[in-house]
Every structure is written in structure tokens, then in C-alpha cells.
Design an enzyme around this catalytic site. Structure first.
Site, mmCIF file in Angstrom:
data_model
loop_
_atom_site.group_PDB
_atom_site.id
_atom_site.type_symbol
_atom_site.label_atom_id
_atom_site.label_comp_id
_atom_site.label_asym_id
_atom_site.label_seq_id
_atom_site.Cartn_x
_atom_site.Cartn_y
_atom_site.Cartn_z
ATOM 1 N N GLU A 181 0.782 -1.291 0.002
ATOM 2 C CA GLU A 181 -0.069 -0.117 -0.001
ATOM 3 C C GLU A 181 1.069 1.306 -0.039
ATOM 4 O OE1 GLU A 181 -2.537 -1.108 -0.489
ATOM 5 O OE2 GLU A 181 -3.270 -2.741 0.665
ATOM 6 N N ARG A 227 5.291 8.382 -7.160
ATOM 7 C CA ARG A 227 4.427 8.486 -8.157
ATOM 8 C C ARG A 227 4.221 9.698 -8.824
ATOM 9 N NH1 ARG A 227 -0.914 5.095 -8.469
ATOM 10 N NH2 ARG A 227 -1.408 6.497 -6.627
ATOM 11 N N GLY A 244 -12.566 3.727 -18.442
ATOM 12 C CA GLY A 244 -13.993 4.425 -18.397
ATOM 13 C C GLY A 244 -14.436 4.924 -19.747
ATOM 14 N N ASP A 318 -1.647 -1.118 -10.174
ATOM 15 C CA ASP A 318 -1.997 -2.539 -9.773
ATOM 16 C C ASP A 318 -1.738 -3.224 -11.439
ATOM 17 O OD1 ASP A 318 -2.092 -2.349 -7.228
ATOM 18 O OD2 ASP A 318 -4.167 -2.079 -7.206
ATOM 19 N N TRP A 370 -0.578 5.140 -0.153
ATOM 20 C CA TRP A 370 -1.212 5.571 -1.473
ATOM 21 C C TRP A 370 -2.620 5.376 -1.454
ATOM 22 C CZ3 TRP A 370 -0.736 1.910 -6.590
ATOM 23 C CH2 TRP A 370 -1.034 0.685 -6.274
ATOM 24 N N ASP A 429 -5.056 -6.499 2.840
ATOM 25 C CA ASP A 429 -6.250 -6.672 2.042
ATOM 26 C C ASP A 429 -7.599 -6.485 2.868
ATOM 27 O OD1 ASP A 429 -4.854 -7.377 -0.787
ATOM 28 O OD2 ASP A 429 -3.835 -8.425 0.888
#
Length: 502
Positions: A181, A227, A244, A318, A370, A429
Site C-alpha cells: 500500500e 508516483r 471508463g 496494480d 497511496w 487486504d
């Protein structure tokens, strides 16, 4: 003349799912991601390698995922899942002939790839790509725990166990990690240095948006890469992104009889979805790949103009976004990684960025992740306060059990099983899924199951019921037979080192 440097980082991770249910959450989640993301993304890397590309991207594969991609049980089950995918396509032909044709072809191709490339597991695949210089591989803790919330001894034990596991599978110890994470607390860089970690990821806000270079952290030799959210969010953000687009396959619109997805997005608020049209999707891939390349070039030029020298852009995602969530993602990746060098961008790995000189002044990092808010709220918020307390109990019980055993030369299978169950309970998770209300019931059940096993063993051992504890530990190991190398004695060794230091 180079516009600057671009690093793509992919983080491949799923929790331990083998033998813990199938649908709607469980093993099917693993096999879907394997079929729709890991196989096609690796195919992209192989094609790029055949065309002479090297240092294409930085690839993280968490130890808990690697264990599943190598396990004989999941390898057999994955093969059966792919065959079932093909059979479902046959059964769907009368109702949805176009969809059935596409799915049959995709299943047949996946079966051929799996049987030819993956039949001995994932580690030979990833090791081959790393040995050929196509990717840099990252490591991490064994079961993806949110490190900032753990006692230091437990955190260091799980990190060392994960790095040892990756070394066994891939032949060399990783020098870079994706901290689960992107979780960070001040001082973790010193633990990384002791473990041999030289670089890790944080999210852009942890560096106050100054992500144009890597930075040594707080007097250490360990560097942090951030990032670049301006570029990263062009693909996928909490609110928008290419997947999308109206012509891409809709992830959420199912044909429930077959499980296939025969519709395109059509529109965000459109209930009656239009049929999926591969030709339209292919055009959208080309358009969005060109847009992303233009975005990277524009960003690098802005950095050069402001800083007076070439800069760095790090985009991180991911792996499961590409193919599993975004059906066309692997095709988009291949086009982007082909177009960027043609646009004058130096594409490389995190290791390559260090070698190219993209390391600048030291920084002091704040606590960060993140997740939502870029703080710890997803894993430490009100919705999961009880789970945080349970995790504290799990870590405390694990340490007490190990510290309560006289030091000996032999391994203790019961304590090792306890360590594995604790590691599974501490997976980040479970809290993420509860906070985001994504299969929260499954996440709570899994966290509680492993917590209760820790409680059971740590109640039996102090009571002197060692034979019963050994039998229960063996039954847990029969279900969760991963990380056979995880040696609970390492926790005792860590305590001894701490005492000597103190």
C-alpha cells in the site's frame, strides 16, 4: 535527444485465496486475474523482448501471489478453470454467438500459453524476463501487511521472510520493494537498509509532488521514488481514466448465465449498454495510447523547463488493472511502451533511473500511503478499528509465544505454523476490502479465521498442551501450505539483536 526518463511500475498482488472459497470471492479471483492480466501482460513483455526492448518496466510480484502462481494445487486448478472458460463459450454460442466466438478464441489462446509457458509455475516466467534484462523485479513482505501499524520486530520478520522467499524463487535477492500500500512510517528506511533494500515506492504527495527524481531518505542510502500523479491519474484515478471510455468493455455489466461481459461502457449513466465492438475498442486503445505518450512528453518538457535538466516520471499501477479490470489494458500497454521510445523518452526501470543519475537531495518523509487521503485511514480508520485491535493482538501473541520458548537449535513446526497464520491475519487486504466495502464480509471472515487460529495456538502452548497444538497446527498447514521456509526462530533472533543493541 532524450526528453527525459519514464519508469512504469506494476504491482502484482492478491491475498492468499487457495482453498478459501471460490465464488464470488476466493479462488476465482486468482484465476480471473491470472487469465486476464498475468498471462497477457507477460505476453506483451515477451513480444517487446523479441523486438529488442530491454529495461521495459519494473514488476513487483508479492511473495503471497508468487506462492500461488507456483503451487501445484493452483496450477492444476488454473488449468481446469481455463478449460471451463472454453466450455462456457461453447454453451453460450446459441444465445450470444459473437461473444462466444471471442471468448472461445481467448480461452484457447490462454490454454496454449499456460501449457507452454506457465506449466512449471510463475517463477520461471518472471526469472526469465529478469535474467534477459526485460524487467526489474521487486520484492516485499510475505503477506502484504500494512507495515506502519506493526511492531518493528514483526514488520522486519515479515519483510525478511518475503525477501528470502523471492530469493528462493528467482535466484537473487531484490534490491527494490513495493512496500504494501506504499505504507511508510519514519524509520522504516533504516530497516530497509539492514535488509538490503536500496529503493522503494511512495505516493507523490509524500514528496510534496516533487517526483522528478528519487531521493535518499533521512540520511540513509535508501532512495524513495514517488508516483507522478499528474501522469498516473491520466490512466486511472479515483474519479476518471481511460478504462471508463465508452468503447471499452464494461467490467460490471455481465451476462449472468455465462459470466461473460458482452457490453461496452457506452456511458457512465447508461443502463442499457450497447454490445461490445472490438474494432471500436481497438481505435480507442490507439487514441488513448497516443494521448498518454503526449502527456508524458509534455510533463517531461515542463520538468526540464522548470529544473534546467531532464527529469523523471514514474507511473505506477496494480498489474490487475491491465486485463482483469480494463480488458484492453494489455494492448494499451504494448502500444505505449512501443511509442514512448519513438517519442524520445528514455524508458527504463527504477534501477535504471538510479544508474542514469536521477537521484537528488535527501528528504524526510512523512507517514503516508497511496490510499484515500494518502494517509493511513484506509487501514486505521473507524470502519476497521476493531480489525486494527485484532492485528495488535495477533502480533502481541506471536511475539509472546516465540519469546516464551527456550532457544534451541531445531525448528518448531507449531511455531512456524503460528507465524504463517499471523502473517495471513495481518494482510492489508482485509482492512482495505472492509473500508472500501468490497467483499467486506469475505474479508472479515478471513481475518477472523486466521486471528482465531493464532488465538487457539497461543492458548494451547502456554497451557502445556503441545501435542494438541501440534495437531491443530498441522491441520492449518494442510490448508495454508505456503512459506515453508518461514522460520519463527528469526523472531527470537531479532529480539536478541535488539537486546544487544540496547
Amino acid at each position: 535527444m532524450s526528453e527525459g526518463t519514464f519508469c512504469l511500475v506494476l504491482h502484482s498482488h492478491l491475498p492468499w485465496l487457495a482453498r478459501h472459497g471460490s465464488w464470488p470471492v476466493g479462488e476465482d479471483w486468482l484465476y480471473q486475474a491470472w487469465a486476464h492480466s498475468y498471462l497477457p501482460v507477460v505476453d506483451v513483455l515477451h513480444r517487446l523482448a523479441e523486438r529488442g526492448h530491454r529495461d521495459v518496466l519494473t514488476l513487483g510480484v508479492t511473495p503471497v501471489l508468487a506462492a500461488q502462481l507456483d503451487h501445484p494445487y493452483t496450477l492444476r486448478a488454473m488449468h481446469a478453470w481455463l478449460a471451463d472458460w472454453q466450455l462456457r463459450a461453447h454453451a453460450t454460442h446459441a444465445r450470444l454467438p459473437d461473444t462466444a466466438y471471442r471468448e472461445h478464441r481467448a480461452a484457447a489462446a490462454a490454454l496454449e500459453t499456460f501449457e507452454h509457458t506457465w506449466r512449471h509455475g510463475g517463477s520461471p516466467v518472471f526469472r526469465g524476463l529478469a535474467d534477459a534484462g526485460v524487467v526489474e523485479l521487486l520484492g516485499g513482505p510475505v503477506t502484504h501487511p500494512f507495515g506502519p501499524l506493526l511492531p518493528g520486530r514483526v514488520r522486519r520478520f515479515l519483510l525478511d521472510g518475503g525477501l528470502r522467499d523471492t530469493t528462493r524463487r528467482l535466484g537473487s535477492r531484490p534490491e527494490g520493494i513495493w512496500a504494501p500500500e506504499c505504507g511508510y512510517a519514519p524509520g522504516m528506511e533504516r530497516e530497509y537498509a539492514v535488509a538490503g533494500v536500496r529503493r522503494f515506492l511512495v505516493d507523490g504527495p509524500a514528496l510534496h509532488g516533487d517526483t522528478a527524481a528519487a531521493h535518499p531518505v533521512d540520511g540513509s542510502d535508501v532512495v524513495a521514488f514517488g508516483r507522478d500523479l499528474e501522469v498516473t491519474y491520466r490512466v486511472w484515478s479515483p474519479r476518471s481514466g481511460y478504462p471508463g471510455g465508452p468503447d471499452y468493455r464494461d467490467f460490471h455489466a455481465f451476462d449472468h448465465a455465462s459470466g461473460f461481459k458482452p457490453f461496452r461502457v457506452t456511458g457512465k449513466r447508461v443502463a442499457a449498454k450497447a454490445p461490445y465492438a472490438p474494432d471500436r475498442a481497438a481505435l480507442a486503445v490507439g487514441k488513448d495510447a497516443q494521448d498518454f505518450v503526449a502527456t508524458v512528453v509534455r510533463r517531461l518538457r515542463e520538468l526540464h523547463a522548470r529544473r534546467g535538466k531532464p527529469g523523471l516520471v514514474v507511473a505506477a499501477y496494480d498489474t490487475e488493472l491491465f486485463g482483469h479490470w480494463w480488458h484492453e489494458g494489455p494492448a494499451w500497454l504494448e502500444q505505449v511502451l512501443t511509442l514512448l521510445p519513438d517519442a524520445g523518452v528514455h524508458v527504463t526501470t527504477l534501477r535504471g533511473a538510479v544508474e542514469a543519475g536521477h537521484v537528488e537531495e535527501p528528504v524526510v518523509l512523512p507517514p503516508s500511503s497511496w490510499g484515500s487521503g494518502k494517509d493511513w485511514r484506509v487501514w486505521d480508520g473507524a470502519a476497521v478499528r476493531d480489525m486494527v485491535a485484532d492485528n495488535t493482538e495477533v502480533a502481541t501473541r506471536l511475539l509472546a509465544a516465540v519469546d516464551g520458548v527456550p532457544r534451541s537449535t531445531g525448528r518448531d513446526a507449531t511455531l512456524d505454523a503460528l507465524a504463517v497464520q499471523a502473517a495471513l491475519a495481518l494482510s492489508s487486504d482485509w482492512a482495505f476490502m472492509v473500508t472500501k466495502d468490497s467483499a467486506a464480509h469475505y474479508a472479515r471472515r478471513r481475518a477472523a479465521e486466521h486471528r482465531d487460529r493464532v488465538r487457539e495456538l497461543t492458548d494451547l502452548l502456554p497451557a502445556g498442551r503441545h501435542e494438541e497444538a501440534a495437531r491443530r497446527a498441522a491441520s492449518f498447514t494442510a490448508q495454508d501450505d505456503l512459506f515453508g521456509h518461514l522460520d519463527a526462530r528469526q523472531l527470537a533472533t531479532a529480539r536478541a539483536r535488539t537486546l544487544v543493541t540496547a
